[in-house]
Design a protein around this motif. Structure first.
Motif, PDB file in Angstrom:
ATOM      1  N   ARG A  82     -15.457  62.836  61.722  1.00 51.52           N
ATOM      2  CA  ARG A  82     -15.825  63.655  60.561  1.00 51.52           C
ATOM      3  C   ARG A  82     -16.265  65.011  61.074  1.00 51.52           C
ATOM      4  O   ARG A  82     -17.085  65.104  62.002  1.00 51.52           O
ATOM      5  N   GLN A  98     -13.245  56.190  62.065  1.00 49.99           N
ATOM      6  CA  GLN A  98     -14.181  57.283  62.309  1.00 49.99           C
ATOM      7  C   GLN A  98     -15.191  56.851  63.366  1.00 49.99           C
ATOM      8  O   GLN A  98     -15.871  55.825  63.219  1.00 49.99           O
ATOM      9  N   VAL A 149     -19.467  62.240  64.113  1.00 49.50           N
ATOM     10  CA  VAL A 149     -19.548  63.411  63.240  1.00 49.50           C
ATOM     11  C   VAL A 149     -19.737  64.652  64.105  1.00 49.50           C
ATOM     12  O   VAL A 149     -20.515  64.633  65.069  1.00 49.50           O
ATOM     13  N   SER A 150     -19.040  65.731  63.768  1.00 48.10           N
ATOM     14  CA  SER A 150     -19.233  67.036  64.416  1.00 48.10           C
ATOM     15  C   SER A 150     -19.605  68.044  63.344  1.00 48.10           C
ATOM     16  O   SER A 150     -18.836  68.268  62.403  1.00 48.10           O
ATOM     17  N   GLN A 151     -20.775  68.624  63.460  1.00 49.85           N
ATOM     18  CA  GLN A 151     -21.201  69.632  62.489  1.00 49.85           C
ATOM     19  C   GLN A 151     -21.617  70.898  63.215  1.00 49.85           C
ATOM     20  O   GLN A 151     -21.841  70.886  64.433  1.00 49.85           O
ATOM     21  N   GLN A 179     -10.702  67.059  53.838  1.00 46.05           N
ATOM     22  CA  GLN A 179     -11.216  65.808  53.288  1.00 46.05           C
ATOM     23  C   GLN A 179     -10.541  65.416  51.976  1.00 46.05           C
ATOM     24  O   GLN A 179     -10.459  64.235  51.631  1.00 46.05           O
ATOM     25  N   THR A 225     -15.958  52.937  57.862  1.00 45.55           N
ATOM     26  CA  THR A 225     -15.509  53.780  58.976  1.00 45.55           C
ATOM     27  C   THR A 225     -13.996  53.934  59.009  1.00 45.55           C
ATOM     28  O   THR A 225     -13.462  54.589  59.904  1.00 45.55           O
ATOM     29  N   ASP A 251     -13.935  71.597  56.043  1.00 43.49           N
ATOM     30  CA  ASP A 251     -14.518  70.257  56.096  1.00 43.49           C
ATOM     31  C   ASP A 251     -13.383  69.231  56.062  1.00 43.49           C
ATOM     32  O   ASP A 251     -12.440  69.342  55.263  1.00 43.49           O
ATOM     33  N   TYR A 309     -11.476  65.972  58.784  1.00 52.84           N
ATOM     34  CA  TYR A 309     -11.485  65.024  59.895  1.00 52.84           C
ATOM     35  C   TYR A 309     -10.686  65.600  61.057  1.00 52.84           C
ATOM     36  O   TYR A 309      -9.551  66.078  60.879  1.00 52.84           O
TER      37      TYR A 309
END
Length: 395
Positions: free
Chosen positions: A90, A69, A72-74, A107, A115, A52, A54
């Motif tokens: 993120r 930022q 987000v990529s999950q 992180q 941001t 986890d 950036y």
């Protein structure tokens, strides 16, 4: 008498494996792979984050640098965009690294203000990124034929996008115990009776390699009843038939004659081995027939030495290697038969040693139950002193 090596060579020469079969991965545990498993995909199929943090351009990051930022990529839902100069995304473990980013910073090394993301230090390109194909690439051979499908190999085949695999057909084995003196476990004992144990131990030994192990029970020393039982077992065309007892030359030892009457071609009888000299091997069609001694230690040891290799050969599985360890105690000279001595492996402060169990009676089952290996002592061996290396076969 023939040697152990010659007996094993004759057994292997008589083996005709069955054609392989397809199996779902959920049914393949413990089975032997008949065809190699190759990767259908790259794994991972994209550059993925190892933690986890950036996703950044390494050239943009230094101690005190602040990036913006932009998304987000999950895992399962990546960022659909490009990381440009002064930007970051993120990202979570396993998520796809977005275009433009070439590193991931954990992180814990950042501070956020809306941001704006401030970084404590710089990084190098490729940091904390699992490259596409890092585990394996499409068309890589992942599991070779002949390997046993362990849990990790089944997981690997699944990760390579296989729902099925091709396995060797597990052999079917049939057991028949013979003897007027035998009664099943749990029975009241009459005069001159003993509890039958061989088939229980043999079934447990064979089961991991077999698709089925069928126990046909106890047959008395009656020629007609024995012929009926053996004939019925052979007519079912099992891959392996194993009898225990009646393999010697006494007045009530009918097994060899009955096997011949039932169409079994006896290849050999009597091996230069301790325990278990009166051992028979023959074939009827594709069925391998073993007549093992009735004494429980002889039956279990000869099954370990001769029947298990036959089952592995039917499956195309390799023989496990023998270990070589120093003796913890001396062993006496050996006679003209190769001896498989009961023994235990111990870890001592000075190292690992194997200690022989003094008991050699072929009916002394409790000593075999204490053993976790067999010392393989060649015929005519002059004996060994403590510290001498010996070959062992794990039980």
């Amino acid at each position: 008498m023939i040697s152990v090596d010659e007996a094993l060579a004759r057994i292997r020469a008589a083996i005709t494996p069955s054609p392989p079969i397809a199996a779902a991965l959920g049914q393949a545990a413990g089975r032997v792979l008949a065809e190699p498993v190759t990767a259908e995909i790259d794994q991972p199929p994209f550059a993925a984050s190892a933690m986890d943090g950036y996703a950044v351009r390494a050239a943009d990051v230094a101690a005190g640098a602040v990036l913006t930022q932009i998304g987000v990529s999950q895992a399962g839902r990546g960022f659909d965009g490009n990381v440009g100069q002064g930007e970051c995304v993120r990202i979570f473990t396993g998520a796809q690294v977005p275009e433009g980013a070439d590193a991931v910073i954990m992180q814990e090394r950042t501070e956020t203000d809306g941001t704006n993301v401030r970084f404590e230090s710089g990084t190098e390109a490729g940091a904390n990124i699992r490259k596409r194909g890092n585990d394996f690439a499409k068309n890589d051979v992942l599991i070779a034929a002949g390997e046993i499908m362990t849990p990790s190999r089944i997981a690997l085949a699944a990760a390579a996008n296989h729902a099925m695999c091709t396995i060797a057909t597990p052999p079917r084995a049939v057991l028949i115990a013979t003897g007027d003196e035998l009664v099943p476990p749990g029975s009241p004992l009459g005069a001159d009776q003993i509890v039958a144990s061989n088939s229980f131990g043999l079934s447990a030994m064979f089961d991991p390699l077999c698709g089925a192990v069928v126990d046909h029970g106890i047959v008395p020393d009656d020629r007609a009843q024995l012929a009926a039982a053996i004939g019925a077992a052979l007519d079912d065309n099992p891959d392996v038939l194993v009898t225990t007892g009646g393999a010697s030359v006494g007045e009530h030892d009918f097994v060899q004659d009955v096997l011949k009457e039932c169409g079994v071609e006896i290849d050999f009888w009597r091996i230069a081995v301790r325990p278990g000299k009166p051992l028979m091997f023959g074939t009827r069609g594709r069925t391998l027939v073993f007549g093992l001694p009735g004494n429980p230690v002889s039956a279990l040891v000869t099954a370990h030495v001769f029947v298990l290799p036959a089952l592995r050969a039917l499956l195309g599985a390799p023989e496990p290697p023998r270990l070589r360890l120093p003796l913890g105690d001396a062993i006496p000279p050996n006679g003209p038969r190769q001896h498989f001595l009961r023994a235990r492996i111990f870890s001592e402060p000075e190292g690992t040693v194997v200690i022989p169990i003094a008991q050699t009676d072929s009916g002394h089952l409790s000593s075999l139950a204490q053993a976790n290996c067999l010392i393989v002592q060649p015929a005519g061996d002059p004996g060994k002193a403590p510290g001498d290396p010996v070959d062992i076969s794990l039980l």
